[in-house]
Design a protein around this motif. Sequence first.
Motif, PDB file in Angstrom:
ATOM      1  N   ASN A   1       0.804  -1.224   0.000  1.00  0.00           N
ATOM      2  CA  ASN A   1       0.000   0.000   0.000  1.00  0.00           C
ATOM      3  C   ASN A   1       0.838   1.276   0.000  1.00  0.00           C
ATOM      4  OD1 ASN A   1      -2.447  -1.367  -0.146  1.00  0.00           O
ATOM      5  ND2 ASN A   1      -2.628  -1.534   2.076  1.00  0.00           N
TER       6      ASN A   1
ATOM      7  N   ASP B   1      -0.357  -1.874  -4.535  1.00  0.00           N
ATOM      8  CA  ASP B   1      -1.721  -1.857  -4.002  1.00  0.00           C
ATOM      9  C   ASP B   1      -2.066  -3.227  -3.423  1.00  0.00           C
ATOM     10  OD1 ASP B   1      -4.378  -1.538  -3.414  1.00  0.00           O
ATOM     11  OD2 ASP B   1      -4.932  -0.690  -5.358  1.00  0.00           O
TER      12      ASP B   1
ATOM     13  N   ASP C   1      -4.156  -3.894  -1.060  1.00  0.00           N
ATOM     14  CA  ASP C   1      -5.590  -4.058  -0.841  1.00  0.00           C
ATOM     15  C   ASP C   1      -6.242  -4.731  -2.048  1.00  0.00           C
ATOM     16  OD1 ASP C   1      -5.321  -2.903   1.608  1.00  0.00           O
ATOM     17  OD2 ASP C   1      -6.321  -1.014   1.100  1.00  0.00           O
TER      18      ASP C   1
ATOM     19  N   THR D   1      -5.427  -8.447  -1.877  1.00  0.00           N
ATOM     20  CA  THR D   1      -6.291  -9.103  -0.902  1.00  0.00           C
ATOM     21  C   THR D   1      -7.702  -9.284  -1.449  1.00  0.00           C
ATOM     22  OG1 THR D   1      -5.000  -8.165   0.916  1.00  0.00           O
ATOM     23  CG2 THR D   1      -7.205  -8.969   1.438  1.00  0.00           C
TER      24      THR D   1
ATOM     25  N   GLY E   1      -4.342   3.008   0.785  1.00  0.00           N
ATOM     26  CA  GLY E   1      -4.653   1.778   1.493  1.00  0.00           C
ATOM     27  C   GLY E   1      -5.515   2.020   2.723  1.00  0.00           C
ATOM     28  N   HIS E   2      -6.049   0.925   3.261  1.00  0.00           N
ATOM     29  CA  HIS E   2      -7.051   1.054   4.324  1.00  0.00           C
ATOM     30  C   HIS E   2      -6.502   1.574   5.637  1.00  0.00           C
ATOM     31  CE1 HIS E   2      -5.370  -2.990   4.971  1.00  0.00           C
ATOM     32  NE2 HIS E   2      -5.814  -2.927   6.207  1.00  0.00           N
TER      33      HIS E   2
END
Length: 226
Positions: free
Chosen positions: A19, A23, A25, A28, A192-193
């Motif tokens: 991230n 990337d 995320d 996933t 990213g989260h």
Amino acid sequence: MNGTNPNAAKMVFLFDVDNTLLDNDRVTADLRKHLEREVGPVRAQHYWTIFEQLRTELGYADYLGALQRYRHEYPHDLHLLTVSRFLVNYPFANRLYPNALDVLEHVKPLGTAAILSDGDVVFQPRKVDCSGLYDAVEGNVMIYVHKEQELADVEQRYPAEHYVLVDDKLRILTAVKQIWGGRVTTVFVRQGHYALDPKIVSEYPAADRTVERIGELLTPNANWLG
């Protein structure tokens, strides 16, 4: 101190992977879809429960380790072989953020570019290699369990007068800043989260510099000294 080391570089740029340059995320999300298709939503959710338990135990994401632990519970589920193949052969280069490789090239005239990441000893190195990041930093790759606890080893391997740490986690940036102080410029990349979670972000002080995407570091004449 590295400032008195005649072999010290003027500046070393340390880049996180997940991230930050890549990337993760999206990786996933792709794995979630593949798991549900191969083993069904119930067993897929069980895999992610194991994954989170393992991340709590180890301190990093271990996709293959979670798969191995899942296998102990479902030893006759041959769909696991397709999931393993999916992970090992994943096209990580397609998940690099726009301009990620350009940024690595951009800083090389100013100092050494290196990867500083957390992760396991199989999947994370493969991700770095298959994405093209290994070659982009000319093999300057460090992967630890808890990288913020390994700064002495980082200094020994890459002595420098000043460091620039680029990461999507304020927790990491804060921890490194507390140890290196004025010898490091921390750069927070809001991708990213973790970086976009207001609760997590509010728990830590601001980094020396914040960018919305990695490509913003291509700005000419950037002040890397904080």
